[in-house]
Design an enzyme around this catalytic site. Structure first.
Site, PDB file in Angstrom:
ATOM      1  N   GLY A   7       0.555  -4.945   0.920  1.00 16.82           N
ATOM      2  CA  GLY A   7      -0.642  -4.986   0.085  1.00 16.82           C
ATOM      3  C   GLY A   7      -0.397  -5.626  -1.279  1.00 16.82           C
ATOM      4  O   GLY A   7      -1.329  -6.165  -1.886  1.00 16.82           O
ATOM      5  N   ALA A  66       0.861  -1.173   0.000  1.00 10.02           N
ATOM      6  CA  ALA A  66       0.000   0.000   0.000  1.00 10.02           C
ATOM      7  C   ALA A  66       0.902   1.228   0.000  1.00 10.02           C
ATOM      8  O   ALA A  66       2.068   1.154   0.401  1.00 10.02           O
ATOM      9  CB  ALA A  66      -0.887  -0.016   1.242  1.00 10.02           C
ATOM     10  N   GLU A  96      -0.721  -9.229  -0.688  1.00 12.56           N
ATOM     11  CA  GLU A  96      -2.139  -9.474  -0.400  1.00 12.56           C
ATOM     12  C   GLU A  96      -2.981  -9.403  -1.664  1.00 12.56           C
ATOM     13  O   GLU A  96      -3.917 -10.189  -1.847  1.00 12.56           O
ATOM     14  CB  GLU A  96      -2.623  -8.459   0.643  1.00 12.56           C
ATOM     15  CG  GLU A  96      -1.938  -8.674   1.986  1.00 12.56           C
ATOM     16  CD  GLU A  96      -2.194  -7.551   2.966  1.00 12.56           C
ATOM     17  OE1 GLU A  96      -1.825  -6.392   2.668  1.00 12.56           O
ATOM     18  OE2 GLU A  96      -2.759  -7.813   4.037  1.00 12.56           O
ATOM     19  N   GLU A 127       4.651  -5.139   7.107  1.00 11.35           N
ATOM     20  CA  GLU A 127       3.924  -4.063   7.781  1.00 11.35           C
ATOM     21  C   GLU A 127       4.410  -3.817   9.195  1.00 11.35           C
ATOM     22  O   GLU A 127       4.372  -2.682   9.682  1.00 11.35           O
ATOM     23  CB  GLU A 127       2.421  -4.372   7.810  1.00 11.35           C
ATOM     24  CG  GLU A 127       1.717  -4.267   6.479  1.00 11.35           C
ATOM     25  CD  GLU A 127       1.717  -5.559   5.666  1.00 11.35           C
ATOM     26  OE1 GLU A 127       2.499  -6.489   5.974  1.00 11.35           O
ATOM     27  OE2 GLU A 127       0.922  -5.633   4.714  1.00 11.35           O
TER      28      GLU A 127
HETATM   29  C1  HXC Z   1       5.073   4.386  -1.231  1.00 14.25           C
HETATM   30  C2  HXC Z   1       6.996   3.429  -2.037  1.00 14.25           C
HETATM   31  C3  HXC Z   1       6.620   2.176  -1.498  1.00 14.25           C
HETATM   32  C4  HXC Z   1       5.385   2.102  -0.803  1.00 14.25           C
HETATM   33  C5  HXC Z   1       8.519   1.956  -2.461  1.00 14.25           C
HETATM   34  N1  HXC Z   1       8.174   3.231  -2.622  1.00 14.25           N
HETATM   35  N2  HXC Z   1       7.594   1.279  -1.779  1.00 14.25           N
HETATM   36  N3  HXC Z   1       6.230   4.508  -1.899  1.00 14.25           N
HETATM   37  N4  HXC Z   1       4.650   3.226  -0.702  1.00 14.25           N
HETATM   38  N5  HXC Z   1       4.933   0.949  -0.273  1.00 14.25           N
HETATM   39  C6  HXC Z   1       8.929   4.296  -3.299  1.00 14.25           C
HETATM   40  C7  HXC Z   1      10.123   4.736  -2.508  1.00 14.25           C
HETATM   41  O1  HXC Z   1       9.747   5.680  -1.544  1.00 14.25           O
HETATM   42  C8  HXC Z   1      11.010   5.320  -3.565  1.00 14.25           C
HETATM   43  O2  HXC Z   1      10.558   6.604  -3.898  1.00 14.25           O
HETATM   44  C9  HXC Z   1      10.728   4.413  -4.767  1.00 14.25           C
HETATM   45  O3  HXC Z   1       9.484   3.782  -4.507  1.00 14.25           O
HETATM   46  C10 HXC Z   1      11.770   3.331  -4.923  1.00 14.25           C
HETATM   47  O4  HXC Z   1      11.911   2.645  -3.688  1.00 14.25           O
HETATM   48  P1  HXC Z   1      13.329   2.427  -2.990  1.00 14.25           P
HETATM   49  O5  HXC Z   1      13.064   2.123  -1.566  1.00 14.25           O
HETATM   50  O6  HXC Z   1      14.248   3.547  -3.297  1.00 14.25           O
HETATM   51  O7  HXC Z   1      13.819   1.110  -3.766  1.00 14.25           O
HETATM   52  P2  HXC Z   1      14.803  -0.022  -3.249  1.00 14.25           P
HETATM   53  O8  HXC Z   1      15.939   0.582  -2.457  1.00 14.25           O
HETATM   54  O9  HXC Z   1      15.076  -0.863  -4.434  1.00 14.25           O
HETATM   55  O10 HXC Z   1      13.953  -0.858  -2.155  1.00 14.25           O
HETATM   56  C11 HXC Z   1      12.801  -1.595  -2.588  1.00 14.25           C
HETATM   57  C12 HXC Z   1      11.942  -2.007  -1.353  1.00 14.25           C
HETATM   58  C13 HXC Z   1      11.593  -0.744  -0.539  1.00 14.25           C
HETATM   59  C14 HXC Z   1      12.702  -3.002  -0.485  1.00 14.25           C
HETATM   60  C15 HXC Z   1      10.692  -2.673  -1.906  1.00 14.25           C
HETATM   61  O11 HXC Z   1      11.075   0.250  -1.425  1.00 14.25           O
HETATM   62  C16 HXC Z   1      10.580  -0.977   0.522  1.00 14.25           C
HETATM   63  O12 HXC Z   1      10.901  -1.541   1.572  1.00 14.25           O
HETATM   64  N6  HXC Z   1       9.363  -0.505   0.321  1.00 14.25           N
HETATM   65  C17 HXC Z   1       8.308  -0.562   1.299  1.00 14.25           C
HETATM   66  C18 HXC Z   1       7.761  -1.943   1.375  1.00 14.25           C
HETATM   67  C19 HXC Z   1       6.652  -2.038   2.407  1.00 14.25           C
HETATM   68  O13 HXC Z   1       6.865  -1.700   3.594  1.00 14.25           O
HETATM   69  N7  HXC Z   1       5.455  -2.424   1.978  1.00 14.25           N
HETATM   70  C20 HXC Z   1       4.339  -2.535   2.890  1.00 14.25           C
HETATM   71  C21 HXC Z   1       3.603  -1.252   2.854  1.00 14.25           C
HETATM   72  S1  HXC Z   1       2.355  -1.252   4.085  1.00 14.25           S
HETATM   73  P3  HXC Z   1      11.582   7.819  -4.145  1.00 14.25           P
HETATM   74  O14 HXC Z   1      10.658   8.960  -4.386  1.00 14.25           O
HETATM   75  O15 HXC Z   1      12.420   7.923  -2.927  1.00 14.25           O
HETATM   76  O16 HXC Z   1      12.354   7.391  -5.368  1.00 14.25           O
HETATM   77  C22 HXC Z   1       1.167  -2.099   3.437  1.00 14.25           C
HETATM   78  C23 HXC Z   1       0.012  -2.189   4.315  1.00 14.25           C
HETATM   79  C24 HXC Z   1      -0.855  -3.291   3.798  1.00 14.25           C
HETATM   80  O17 HXC Z   1       1.166  -2.577   2.343  1.00 14.25           O
HETATM   81  C25 HXC Z   1      -1.986  -3.380   4.609  1.00 14.25           C
HETATM   82  C26 HXC Z   1      -2.853  -2.378   4.227  1.00 14.25           C
HETATM   83  C27 HXC Z   1      -2.657  -1.945   2.870  1.00 14.25           C
END
Ligand code: HXC
Length: 256
Positions: free
Chosen positions: A108, A65, A111, A131
């Site tokens: 998400g 998400a 999911e 998460e």
């Molecule tokens: C918003 C996101 C994002 C996310 C990545 N980006 N994931 N933006 N929401 N979930 C954005 C980053 O901010 C970044 O933007 C760009 O995408 C590239 O990501 P990087 O982190 O620079 O890439 P990398 O170093 O290759 O790392 C990849 C990654 C990491 C390991 C996947 O991005 C990451 O950990 N993302 C979050 C994963 C996560 O926590 N997902 C769960 C979300 S909570 P900029 O502008 O800096 O280039 C969730 C809740 C579910 O899903 C339940 C309810 C929905």
């Protein structure tokens, strides 16, 4: 209008939906949700559409998400807007749907893949429910669907540590049905989708309802449901066509 976040292509009876937000690794914001549902809900009842393929980019199916969109939300606002409930519309589509996952399928994203009827993945796929690292828990079905797919011990491991699993581990765990080299994944998913879509749509819908009942009910109720809907298929022209084609040694021509 804002740039599109989802590409929709039709190939015969198959519709391919590609999440395309490269600047955020396909993070699932409200626009992605509304574009997916706007495209898929009307096609769901189109007899000309027999299967969906849901996919992302080489780097990410979806990295979760959208964290930027969520950060400042409050509990009353999340509750009153029934935050995330809109995604159930995707799970509730009746047309078969295959998730074709390359790269990250996190939070998400994992999911959303699990809302599909089956998951095929590329060697690069990485699944996780991270998460907990953000101070929340899965909110689009992860605690329920992952547990049903891989069992309690592995679901707890994934959800409590927030670690990722690779394609081989996901396949071994039963989360994923098939693994392909990345460059063959989409072709293989489309081929399977075309095969599913070549059958009677009625039969395919009934088949997936029967499988889904297995996760919802007792064995005896599930067996009763299966037997009753099996019997109901003898009311369809496609049952007559399928069995006649076999006996006449020709290819079946299903109508609906
Ligand atoms: C918003 C996101 C994002 C996310 C990545 N980006 N994931 N933006 N929401 N979930 C954005 C980053 O901010 C970044 O933007 C760009 O995408 C590239 O990501 P990087 O982190 O620079 O890439 P990398 O170093 O290759 O790392 C990849 C990654 C990491 C390991 C996947 O991005 C990451 O950990 N993302 C979050 C994963 C996560 O926590 N997902 C769960 C979300 S909570 P900029 O502008 O800096 O280039 C969730 C809740 C579910 O899903 C339940 C309810 C929905």
């Amino acid at each position: 209008a804002a740039n599109k976040c989802v590409r929709v292509e039709r190939e015969g009876r198959v519709v391919i939906l590609t999440i395309d937000r490269p600047e955020a690794l396909n993070a699932l914001n409200l626009q992605v949700l509304s574009e997916l549902t706007d495209a898929m809900v009307p096609l769901d009842s189109d007899p000309g559409v027999g299967c969906f393929v849901l996919t992302g980019s080489a780097k990410a199916f979806a990295a979760g998400a959208d964290i930027a969109e969520m950060r400042d939300r409050t509990y009353p606002d999340a509750f009153l807007t029934n935050m995330l409930a809109g995604w159930e519309a995707i799970a509730q589509l009746r047309t078969p749907k295959i998730a074709a996952v390359s790269g990250y399928a996190l939070g998400g994203g994992c999911e959303l893949a699990m809302m599909c009827d089956t998951i095929y993945c590329g060697q690069s796929a990485r699944f996780g429910q991270p998460e907990i690292k953000l101070g929340v828990i899965p909110g689009m079905g992860g605690s329920q669907r992952l547990t049903r797919l891989v069992g309690k011990s592995k679901a707890m491991d994934m959800i409590l540590t927030g670690r990722m699993m690779d394609a081989d581990e996901a396949k071994e765990a039963g989360l994923v049905a098939r693994i392909y080299p990345d460059d063959e994944l989409l072709g293989a998913a489309k081929e399977a989708a075309a095969q599913i879509a070549s059958y009677s749509k009625t039969t395919a819908l009934v088949a997936r309802e029967a499988v889904d009942r297995a996760l919802e009910t007792s064995l005896s109720e599930g067996l009763l449901f299966e037997r009753r809907i099996f019997q109901s298929l003898f009311g369809t022209d496609d049952q007559k066509e399928g069995m006649s084609a076999f006996i006449e040694k020709r290819k079946a021509d299903f109508k609906r």
